[in-house]
Write an enzyme that holds these catalytic residues in place. Structure first.
Site, PDB file in Angstrom:
ATOM      1  CE1 TYR A   1      -4.173   1.248  -0.275  1.00 52.29           C
ATOM      2  CE2 TYR A   1      -4.453  -1.061   0.340  1.00 52.29           C
ATOM      3  CZ  TYR A   1      -4.955   0.116  -0.214  1.00 52.29           C
ATOM      4  OH  TYR A   1      -6.218   0.145  -0.708  1.00 52.29           O
TER       5      TYR A   1
ATOM      6  CD  GLU B   1      -4.458   5.598   0.787  1.00 45.04           C
ATOM      7  OE1 GLU B   1      -4.257   6.233   1.831  1.00 45.04           O
ATOM      8  OE2 GLU B   1      -5.538   5.069   0.509  1.00 45.04           O
TER       9      GLU B   1
ATOM     10  CG  ASP C   1      -7.679  10.471 -24.331  1.00 42.72           C
ATOM     11  OD1 ASP C   1      -6.739   9.652 -24.379  1.00 42.72           O
ATOM     12  OD2 ASP C   1      -8.830  10.163 -23.952  1.00 42.72           O
TER      13      ASP C   1
ATOM     14  CB  THR D   1      -4.528   3.476 -22.148  1.00 43.27           C
ATOM     15  OG1 THR D   1      -4.024   3.390 -23.485  1.00 43.27           O
ATOM     16  CG2 THR D   1      -5.985   3.919 -22.185  1.00 43.27           C
TER      17      THR D   1
ATOM     18  CE  LYS E   1      -7.287   1.949 -25.172  1.00 45.40           C
ATOM     19  NZ  LYS E   1      -8.280   3.043 -25.328  1.00 45.40           N
TER      20      LYS E   1
ATOM     21  NE  ARG F   1      -7.288  -3.377 -19.532  1.00 44.93           N
ATOM     22  CZ  ARG F   1      -7.457  -3.563 -20.844  1.00 44.93           C
ATOM     23  NH1 ARG F   1      -6.869  -4.549 -21.472  1.00 44.93           N
ATOM     24  NH2 ARG F   1      -8.235  -2.755 -21.525  1.00 44.93           N
TER      25      ARG F   1
HETATM   26  C1  PLP Z   1      -9.296   3.541 -24.529  1.00 45.14           C
HETATM   27  C2  PLP Z   1      -9.506   5.006 -24.357  1.00 45.14           C
HETATM   28  C3  PLP Z   1      -9.695   5.583 -23.091  1.00 45.14           C
HETATM   29  C4  PLP Z   1     -10.008   4.800 -21.845  1.00 45.14           C
HETATM   30  O1  PLP Z   1      -9.195   3.858 -21.447  1.00 45.14           O
HETATM   31  P1  PLP Z   1      -9.665   2.702 -20.420  1.00 45.14           P
HETATM   32  O2  PLP Z   1      -8.353   2.196 -19.987  1.00 45.14           O
HETATM   33  O3  PLP Z   1     -10.481   1.756 -21.216  1.00 45.14           O
HETATM   34  O4  PLP Z   1     -10.428   3.355 -19.327  1.00 45.14           O
HETATM   35  C5  PLP Z   1      -9.746   6.960 -23.000  1.00 45.14           C
HETATM   36  N1  PLP Z   1      -9.642   7.729 -24.082  1.00 45.14           N
HETATM   37  C6  PLP Z   1      -9.516   7.217 -25.322  1.00 45.14           C
HETATM   38  C7  PLP Z   1      -9.414   8.134 -26.490  1.00 45.14           C
HETATM   39  C8  PLP Z   1      -9.458   5.833 -25.490  1.00 45.14           C
HETATM   40  O5  PLP Z   1      -9.370   5.327 -26.721  1.00 45.14           O
END
Ligand code: PLP
Length: 418
Positions: free
Chosen positions: A55, A57, A201, A227, A230, A236
């Site tokens: 933990y 925090e 994003d 993220t 990807k 993740r």
């Molecule tokens: C996949 C994605 C997210 C969210 O990611 P998660 O890990 O699924 O919560 C946010 N923004 C965009 C543009 C995405 O493609």
């Protein structure tokens, strides 16, 4: 191994068998979902480590629990590697995933009821950019922008017009089903005109961005979220990069604003992925992802498929199956039976419902991680043509699935051990 601490296969044969089954699927199918990838064995090991026990925090040197000497080093290593890769002034690697990373941006800069703008979901935007069913569309006044009707590209004139009219507090640029490059400078200009915070994003494209296969918003946007699972090819998770002036607000929003203890095992996985991404091999990988998407797009068009925007600049291709006489759902389901795993997806101005839309979304990140190249892209396009011509023909689909598995055998997938 002591008897009270047996390995998974002995402790829980059911879950062990299911993991093995998934591993076989990921080994034997062509995975075309653009948000998916293969994390390396090293990333999987770090993520599966006992760092999940701790933990922590707070942030390094400012924790609320003792015994953080090792965790602090892990988190600082992850942060400095990510900062170097992207040229970021400040990094936070604690968000549990992409959506929580985006929520932290709202919490850092907005009050409930504030106006926010993002690309609408039906045009290829993400839920967390203000869609009605998301908390971001319920707690904030969302003004979505879209794509042009004629070429399906983001309509920057409309973005500017809406921004001048609605004066958003926060302007999002980032996509989840959009095959073209984003013009960060144009969004910056619009945000400046109306005094908005500009958030980029790069959830899908962060691996392309760090390798120079897509222009970077770091240093242009106020804040950049992503993220880590990807095209970044890590565990993740989520991360946020921002200018120094916003560092305190972002850190406070993530913890204690939204989360408790960070997922230290994921942080370690992010550090490993960042190390992998700093290599020339990763750079070549990211450029191959885009080259493969272009080859796949060309090969599909040669076979009469209709593509949203007529092609791609990034890792994904959005196919409108209307001209082939099948819906996206029927197409994606038949493809899956043939070993080609994609997802059905709305196309811009789709006359059909989201649960049975007109398109399928294809991406090259996972298959490029296996080393597939132009020949395989043309093979995939040929198989897709066969599938949509006979989506109910079980014998054809089964034959293609066997050929797909045989092709996959020649391209071992990272992280797969069976
Ligand atoms: C996949 C994605 C997210 C969210 O990611 P998660 O890990 O699924 O919560 C946010 N923004 C965009 C543009 C995405 O493609």
């Amino acid at each position: 191994m002591t008897s009270f601490d047996p390995p998974l296969a002995a402790a829980d044969p059911e879950i062990a068998a299911l993991i093995r089954k998934e591993e076989e699927k990921e080994r034997d199918t062509i995975r075309l979902i653009p948000s998916e990838n293969y994390a390396s064995r090293a990333v999987l090991e770090a993520t599966g480590s006992l760092l999940c026990n701790k933990y922590s925090e707070g942030y390094a040197k400012k924790r609320y629990y003792e015994g953080q000497e090792v965790i602090d080093e892990v988190e600082e290593l992850a942060k400095s590697r990510v900062a170097t890769l992207f040229g970021a002034e400040h990094v936070n690697v604690q968000p549990y995933s992409g959506s929580p990373a985006n929520l932290a941006v709202y919490l850092a800069f907005c009050k409930p009821g504030d106006t926010v703008m993002g690309l609408g979901l039906p045009a290829g935007g993400h839920l967390t950019h203000g869609h009605t069913v998301s908390i971001t569309g319920m707690f904030f006044k969302s003004v979505p922008y879209g794509v042009r009707r004629d070429d399906h590209r983001i309509d920057l004139d409309l973005v500017r017009k809406l921004a001048l009219e609605h004066r958003p507090k926060l302007l999002w640029a980032g996509t989840t089903a959009y095959p073209r490059a984003l013009d960060w400078a144009a969004f910056r200009g619009i945000a400046d005109e109306v005094g908005a915070i500009f958030a980029a994003d790069i959830a899908h494209i962060s691996g392309l961005v760090l390798a120079g296969a897509h222009a970077s918003p770091v240093g242009v946007a106020d804040v950049v979220t992503s993220t880590t699972h990807k095209t970044f090819r890590g565990p993740r998770g989520g991360m946020i990069m921002c200018k120094k002036e916003h560092a305190a607000a972002i850190d406070k929003a993530v913890f204690p604003g939204l989360q408790g203890g960070p997922h230290n095992h994921a942080t370690a996985g992010i550090a490993v992925a960042a190390k992998e991404a700093s290599t020339p091999e990763f750079k070549a990988y990211a450029h191959a992802v885009v080259a493969n998407a272009k080859t796949l797009a060309d090969a599909l068009q040669e076979r009469g498929f209709s593509l949203v925007t007529g092609g791609t600049d990034n890792h994904l291709v959005l196919v409108d199956l209307t001209s082939k006489g099948v819906t996206g759902k029927v197409g994606a389901q038949a493809m899956a039976r043939a070993g080609l795993v994609a997802n059905y997806n709305s196309v811009p101005f789709d006359p059909r419902k989201p649960f049975d839309p007109s398109g399928v979304r294809l991406g090259t990140p996972a298959i490029t991680s296996r080393g597939m190249g132009p020949d395989e892209m043309r093979r995939i396009a040929a198989w897709m043509a066969e599938v949509v011509a006979a989506p109910g023909d079980d014998a054809t689909l089964a034959r293609i699935a066997r050929d797909v598995a045989a092709l996959c055998e020649r391209f071992p997938a990272p992280g797969v051990t069976v």
